[in-house]
Design a protein around this motif. Structure first.
Motif, short mmCIF file in Angstrom:
data_model
loop_
_atom_site.label_atom_id
_atom_site.label_comp_id
_atom_site.label_asym_id
_atom_site.label_seq_id
_atom_site.Cartn_x
_atom_site.Cartn_y
_atom_site.Cartn_z
N TYR A 100 83.39 4.93 22.52
CA TYR A 100 82.63 5.64 21.47
C TYR A 100 83.49 6.65 20.98
CZ TYR A 100 78.43 3.00 22.22
OH TYR A 100 77.53 2.00 22.21
N ARG A 118 70.34 0.81 30.27
CA ARG A 118 70.09 1.94 29.65
C ARG A 118 69.00 2.87 29.96
NH1 ARG A 118 72.36 1.56 23.73
NH2 ARG A 118 74.10 0.30 24.02
N GLU A 159 71.38 10.92 31.82
CA GLU A 159 71.54 11.73 30.57
C GLU A 159 70.66 13.03 30.56
OE1 GLU A 159 73.03 9.53 27.39
OE2 GLU A 159 73.34 11.46 26.65
N VAL A 163 80.42 4.86 27.18
CA VAL A 163 79.20 4.92 27.26
C VAL A 163 78.64 3.39 27.42
CG1 VAL A 163 76.92 6.05 26.22
CG2 VAL A 163 78.99 6.87 25.51
#
Ligand code: 5GP
Length: 213
Positions: free
Chosen positions: A90, A157, A164, A85
């Motif tokens: 992660y 992001r 997302e 990510v």
């Protein structure tokens, strides 16, 4: 990517919640308030290769490890799920979750959509909760206000948030985080309703049902 674990085959007493959100949607704050309101839930501390932000402590927000250690853990099948990510690895360690669920504790995973997909394949009964920011502008503002990431990271992001969001339909519940208190009540409502589901109630009150059925 998802390793095959035997966890789903075992009888679990606790419930598994997956909470996913774009960075800056307020997920971590919301989860912190949920835990303060509900001692029956524990949050799984993930492993990551990302560098700690100011104020983050190893073993609390994350277990911070190097890339080689992370790759070794993948090879050892230590992760329930893992993903890359924003350029870092992660992963959720499998062992602590098995113990907690079997002890009757509810467990909450704060993971991205890739990890959520892997966990749902192994735990179809898990509840998927997606936290949505009130707008993309507000998301960017919150990330800048956090002042822990570089401009470049923030821009990446914000772009990733749109990606997302495309996975929102894969979740059972959607909470719009435009007001922390309201969003917290929504989250508590999801947990409460989940605990009232018939299989959970039958298990919790087995003696009562034994006397009545
Ligand atoms: P941050 O670096 O801002 O703490 O987290 C970045 C993203 O990684 C967030 O979307 C967060 O949910 C996700 N993330 C954190 N831990 C895990 C994990 O164990 N597995 C996966 N798949 N994603 C994670």
């Amino acid at each position: 990517m998802a390793p095959s674990h035997s966890l789903a085959d075992k009888t679990m007493c606790g419930h598994l919640y997956i909470v996913t959100a774009p960075s800056g949607a307020g997920k971590t704050t919301l989860v912190r308030h949920l835990l303060a309101n509900d001692p029956g839930i524990r949050v799984s501390v993930s492993h990551t290769t990302r560098a700690p932000r100011a104020g983050e402590r190893d073993g609390f927000e994350y277990h911070f490890i190097g890339v080689q250690d992370f790759l070794d853990k993948i090879a050892n099948n230590d992760f329930l799920e893992w993903a890359q990510v924003h350029g870092n690895y992660y992963g959720t360690s499998a062992s602590g979750i098995e113990v907690a669920l079997q002890a009757g504790q509810d467990v909450l995973l704060e993971i991205d959509w890739q990890g959520a997909q892997q966990v749902r394949r192994q735990f179809p009964a898990a509840s998927g909760i997606f936290i949505v920011p009130p707008s993309i502008d507000e998301l960017g503002r919150r990330l800048r206000e956090r002042a822990t990431d570089s401009d470049e990271t923030i821009a990446r992001r914000v772009a990733a948030a749109r990606e997302e969001m495309r996975h929102v339909d894969e979740f059972d519940y959607v909470i719009i985080n435009d007001d922390l208190q309201r969003a917290l009540h929504d989250l508590l409502a999801v947990v409460r309703a989940t605990r009232l589901r018939c299989p959970a109630q039958r298990q919790r009150h087995s003696i009562l049902f034994a006397t009545m059925l």
